[in-house]
Design a protein around this motif. Structure first.
Motif, PDB file in Angstrom:
ATOM      1  N   SER A 102       0.899  -1.153   0.000  1.00  0.00           N
ATOM      2  CA  SER A 102       0.000   0.000   0.000  1.00  0.00           C
ATOM      3  C   SER A 102       0.936   1.200   0.000  1.00  0.00           C
ATOM      4  O   SER A 102       1.583   1.485   1.006  1.00  0.00           O
ATOM      5  N   VAL A 103       1.046   1.845  -1.142  1.00  0.00           N
ATOM      6  CA  VAL A 103       2.023   2.922  -1.317  1.00  0.00           C
ATOM      7  C   VAL A 103       1.321   4.175  -1.818  1.00  0.00           C
ATOM      8  O   VAL A 103       0.501   4.125  -2.727  1.00  0.00           O
ATOM      9  N   LEU A 104       1.654   5.294  -1.190  1.00  0.00           N
ATOM     10  CA  LEU A 104       0.999   6.556  -1.513  1.00  0.00           C
ATOM     11  C   LEU A 104       2.011   7.682  -1.363  1.00  0.00           C
ATOM     12  O   LEU A 104       2.729   7.746  -0.358  1.00  0.00           O
ATOM     13  N   MET A 105       2.061   8.551  -2.356  1.00  0.00           N
ATOM     14  CA  MET A 105       2.985   9.676  -2.295  1.00  0.00           C
ATOM     15  C   MET A 105       2.638  10.551  -1.089  1.00  0.00           C
ATOM     16  O   MET A 105       1.458  10.751  -0.760  1.00  0.00           O
ATOM     17  N   PRO A 106       3.655  11.092  -0.408  1.00  0.00           N
ATOM     18  CA  PRO A 106       3.430  11.831   0.844  1.00  0.00           C
ATOM     19  C   PRO A 106       2.412  12.968   0.751  1.00  0.00           C
ATOM     20  O   PRO A 106       1.625  13.163   1.681  1.00  0.00           O
ATOM     21  N   ALA A 107       2.371  13.691  -0.340  1.00  0.00           N
ATOM     22  CA  ALA A 107       1.457  14.832  -0.458  1.00  0.00           C
ATOM     23  C   ALA A 107      -0.012  14.423  -0.414  1.00  0.00           C
ATOM     24  O   ALA A 107      -0.890  15.261  -0.177  1.00  0.00           O
ATOM     25  N   TYR A 108      -0.295  13.131  -0.609  1.00  0.00           N
ATOM     26  CA  TYR A 108      -1.682  12.664  -0.688  1.00  0.00           C
ATOM     27  C   TYR A 108      -2.120  11.929   0.578  1.00  0.00           C
ATOM     28  O   TYR A 108      -3.255  11.453   0.649  1.00  0.00           O
ATOM     29  N   ARG A 109      -1.275  11.864   1.568  1.00  0.00           N
ATOM     30  CA  ARG A 109      -1.597  11.135   2.798  1.00  0.00           C
ATOM     31  C   ARG A 109      -2.496  11.963   3.714  1.00  0.00           C
ATOM     32  O   ARG A 109      -2.526  13.183   3.632  1.00  0.00           O
ATOM     33  N   GLY A 110      -3.246  11.252   4.564  1.00  0.00           N
ATOM     34  CA  GLY A 110      -4.123  11.922   5.520  1.00  0.00           C
ATOM     35  C   GLY A 110      -5.420  12.418   4.921  1.00  0.00           C
ATOM     36  O   GLY A 110      -6.112  13.244   5.519  1.00  0.00           O
ATOM     37  N   LYS A 111      -5.794  11.890   3.770  1.00  0.00           N
ATOM     38  CA  LYS A 111      -7.004  12.347   3.080  1.00  0.00           C
ATOM     39  C   LYS A 111      -8.018  11.215   2.879  1.00  0.00           C
ATOM     40  O   LYS A 111      -8.923  11.335   2.074  1.00  0.00           O
ATOM     41  N   GLY A 112      -7.837  10.105   3.589  1.00  0.00           N
ATOM     42  CA  GLY A 112      -8.791   8.997   3.499  1.00  0.00           C
ATOM     43  C   GLY A 112      -8.489   7.984   2.414  1.00  0.00           C
ATOM     44  O   GLY A 112      -9.231   7.014   2.250  1.00  0.00           O
ATOM     45  N   ILE A 113      -7.405   8.179   1.671  1.00  0.00           N
ATOM     46  CA  ILE A 113      -7.086   7.265   0.571  1.00  0.00           C
ATOM     47  C   ILE A 113      -6.703   5.888   1.108  1.00  0.00           C
ATOM     48  O   ILE A 113      -7.071   4.861   0.526  1.00  0.00           O
ATOM     49  N   GLY A 114      -5.998   5.837   2.229  1.00  0.00           N
ATOM     50  CA  GLY A 114      -5.640   4.548   2.832  1.00  0.00           C
ATOM     51  C   GLY A 114      -6.871   3.729   3.192  1.00  0.00           C
ATOM     52  O   GLY A 114      -6.903   2.509   2.985  1.00  0.00           O
ATOM     53  N   HIS A 115      -7.910   4.392   3.701  1.00  0.00           N
ATOM     54  CA  HIS A 115      -9.166   3.686   3.998  1.00  0.00           C
ATOM     55  C   HIS A 115      -9.797   3.163   2.708  1.00  0.00           C
ATOM     56  O   HIS A 115     -10.303   2.039   2.673  1.00  0.00           O
ATOM     57  N   ALA A 116      -9.770   3.959   1.657  1.00  0.00           N
ATOM     58  CA  ALA A 116     -10.325   3.516   0.377  1.00  0.00           C
ATOM     59  C   ALA A 116      -9.567   2.299  -0.147  1.00  0.00           C
ATOM     60  O   ALA A 116     -10.170   1.367  -0.695  1.00  0.00           O
ATOM     61  N   PHE A 117      -8.241   2.303   0.030  1.00  0.00           N
ATOM     62  CA  PHE A 117      -7.454   1.140  -0.387  1.00  0.00           C
ATOM     63  C   PHE A 117      -7.950  -0.117   0.327  1.00  0.00           C
ATOM     64  O   PHE A 117      -8.147  -1.163  -0.287  1.00  0.00           O
ATOM     65  N   PHE A 118      -8.142  -0.033   1.640  1.00  0.00           N
ATOM     66  CA  PHE A 118      -8.628  -1.189   2.397  1.00  0.00           C
ATOM     67  C   PHE A 118     -10.052  -1.553   1.992  1.00  0.00           C
ATOM     68  O   PHE A 118     -10.376  -2.737   1.843  1.00  0.00           O
ATOM     69  N   ASP A 119     -10.931  -0.574   1.822  1.00  0.00           N
ATOM     70  CA  ASP A 119     -12.321  -0.855   1.441  1.00  0.00           C
ATOM     71  C   ASP A 119     -12.377  -1.678   0.155  1.00  0.00           C
ATOM     72  O   ASP A 119     -13.096  -2.689   0.078  1.00  0.00           O
ATOM     73  N   HIS A 120     -11.647  -1.243  -0.864  1.00  0.00           N
ATOM     74  CA  HIS A 120     -11.680  -1.942  -2.153  1.00  0.00           C
ATOM     75  C   HIS A 120     -11.047  -3.325  -2.074  1.00  0.00           C
ATOM     76  O   HIS A 120     -11.561  -4.284  -2.666  1.00  0.00           O
ATOM     77  N   ARG A 121      -9.947  -3.447  -1.333  1.00  0.00           N
ATOM     78  CA  ARG A 121      -9.311  -4.765  -1.235  1.00  0.00           C
ATOM     79  C   ARG A 121     -10.176  -5.737  -0.437  1.00  0.00           C
ATOM     80  O   ARG A 121     -10.302  -6.911  -0.802  1.00  0.00           O
ATOM     81  N   GLU A 122     -10.799  -5.251   0.621  1.00  0.00           N
ATOM     82  CA  GLU A 122     -11.695  -6.112   1.395  1.00  0.00           C
ATOM     83  C   GLU A 122     -12.908  -6.532   0.562  1.00  0.00           C
ATOM     84  O   GLU A 122     -13.363  -7.675   0.655  1.00  0.00           O
ATOM     85  N   ALA A 123     -13.428  -5.620  -0.248  1.00  0.00           N
ATOM     86  CA  ALA A 123     -14.556  -5.962  -1.120  1.00  0.00           C
ATOM     87  C   ALA A 123     -14.156  -7.060  -2.108  1.00  0.00           C
ATOM     88  O   ALA A 123     -14.933  -7.998  -2.350  1.00  0.00           O
ATOM     89  N   GLN A 124     -12.964  -6.966  -2.672  1.00  0.00           N
ATOM     90  CA  GLN A 124     -12.488  -8.005  -3.600  1.00  0.00           C
ATOM     91  C   GLN A 124     -12.323  -9.331  -2.870  1.00  0.00           C
ATOM     92  O   GLN A 124     -12.710 -10.381  -3.377  1.00  0.00           O
ATOM     93  N   ALA A 125     -11.776  -9.292  -1.660  1.00  0.00           N
ATOM     94  CA  ALA A 125     -11.593 -10.523  -0.883  1.00  0.00           C
ATOM     95  C   ALA A 125     -12.937 -11.201  -0.625  1.00  0.00           C
ATOM     96  O   ALA A 125     -13.086 -12.409  -0.836  1.00  0.00           O
ATOM     97  N   ARG A 126     -13.919 -10.425  -0.197  1.00  0.00           N
ATOM     98  CA  ARG A 126     -15.259 -10.989   0.072  1.00  0.00           C
ATOM     99  C   ARG A 126     -15.888 -11.537  -1.205  1.00  0.00           C
ATOM    100  O   ARG A 126     -16.497 -12.611  -1.200  1.00  0.00           O
ATOM    101  N   ALA A 127     -15.746 -10.802  -2.302  1.00  0.00           N
ATOM    102  CA  ALA A 127     -16.324 -11.238  -3.581  1.00  0.00           C
ATOM    103  C   ALA A 127     -15.712 -12.551  -4.053  1.00  0.00           C
ATOM    104  O   ALA A 127     -16.370 -13.317  -4.769  1.00  0.00           O
ATOM    105  N   CYS A 128     -14.501 -12.822  -3.632  1.00  0.00           N
ATOM    106  CA  CYS A 128     -13.811 -14.061  -4.021  1.00  0.00           C
ATOM    107  C   CYS A 128     -13.989 -15.172  -3.002  1.00  0.00           C
ATOM    108  O   CYS A 128     -13.359 -16.226  -3.109  1.00  0.00           O
ATOM    109  N   GLY A 129     -14.833 -14.945  -1.985  1.00  0.00           N
ATOM    110  CA  GLY A 129     -15.146 -15.983  -1.012  1.00  0.00           C
ATOM    111  C   GLY A 129     -14.200 -16.083   0.163  1.00  0.00           C
ATOM    112  O   GLY A 129     -14.288 -17.033   0.946  1.00  0.00           O
ATOM    113  N   ALA A 130     -13.314 -15.107   0.322  1.00  0.00           N
ATOM    114  CA  ALA A 130     -12.395 -15.142   1.465  1.00  0.00           C
ATOM    115  C   ALA A 130     -13.153 -14.822   2.749  1.00  0.00           C
ATOM    116  O   ALA A 130     -14.104 -14.036   2.742  1.00  0.00           O
ATOM    117  N   ASN A 131     -12.718 -15.427   3.853  1.00  0.00           N
ATOM    118  CA  ASN A 131     -13.325 -15.108   5.151  1.00  0.00           C
ATOM    119  C   ASN A 131     -12.346 -14.377   6.068  1.00  0.00           C
ATOM    120  O   ASN A 131     -12.643 -14.142   7.234  1.00  0.00           O
TER     121      ASN A 131
END
Length: 195
Positions: A102-131
């Motif tokens: 999970s890599v993000l240029m410093p100028a873009y940190r602290g704006k909720g992008i890290g949460h979005a990264f987790f949201d999308h990855r967790e959605a993919q995991a669930r869609a693929c049947g991961a628990n």
């Protein structure tokens, strides 16, 4: 600054690998990874990742420029050194998703992008049947000489997302650190979240 975060799959992943390689080399050069990356290693590593069935690359775009990215794929498609600590404990890697960088240029940190990264990855995991999902973070001693003054680890953020350290669940990965002649093994602590 207007940033769009969206998952890429299939051929879109391949098209973004060059940008991801540059981000990895730039962002991981800093503490705690201190990665002395090179394009050849990145090409091999990322090509293998992109070939994994159900892999996803979540990209943060500022216009058409990728300024951050996060990856995920089923654990069963990861290298043996990623899977073995789980298998040794009798944990089912068939229904586990591994979150890579999970890599993000410093100028873009602290704006909720890290949460979005987790949201999308967790959605993919669930869609693929991961628990469950996991990731590994490098272990560094508190008194590491390269640790910057005021450094704050991401532990509180990860805990807020529902992830927890699994005591003793550690793997060792090799990379070349700045100042090293070649690659050396680094201990990586696993964090896990089940749902």
């Amino acid at each position: 600054m207007s940033v769009t975060v969206r998952p890429l799959t299939g051929a879109e992943i391949g098209a973004a690998l060059g940008d991801l390689a540059k981000l990895r080399i730039t962002v991981f050069a800093a503490y705690p990874y201190l990665y002395d990356g090179d394009a050849a290693y990145e090409a091999a590593y990322l090509t293998e990742y992109a070939a994994a069935t159900d892999a996803v690359l979540v990209a943060a775009f500022d216009g058409d420029r990728i300024v951050g990215a996060a990856t995920a794929a089923p654990m069963i498609h990861q290298k043996a050194e990623f899977r073995e600590p789980f298998a040794a404990r009798g944990l089912d890697v068939e229904r586990l998703f591994y979150f890579g960088e999970s890599v993000l240029m410093p100028a873009y940190r602290g704006k909720g992008i890290g949460h979005a990264f987790f949201d999308h990855r967790e959605a993919q995991a669930r869609a693929c049947g991961a628990n469950a999902a996991c990731f590994a973070a490098v272990i560094r001693p508190e008194n590491h000489p390269a640790k910057p003054a005021g450094y704050v680890p991401h532990d509180a953020f990860w805990t807020k997302r529902g992830y927890a350290v699994v005591p003793g669940l550690v793997t060792n990965l090799a990379w070349k650190e700045h100042g090293e002649e070649g690659e050396s093994l680094k201990a990586m602590q696993y964090w896990l979240r089940s749902w």
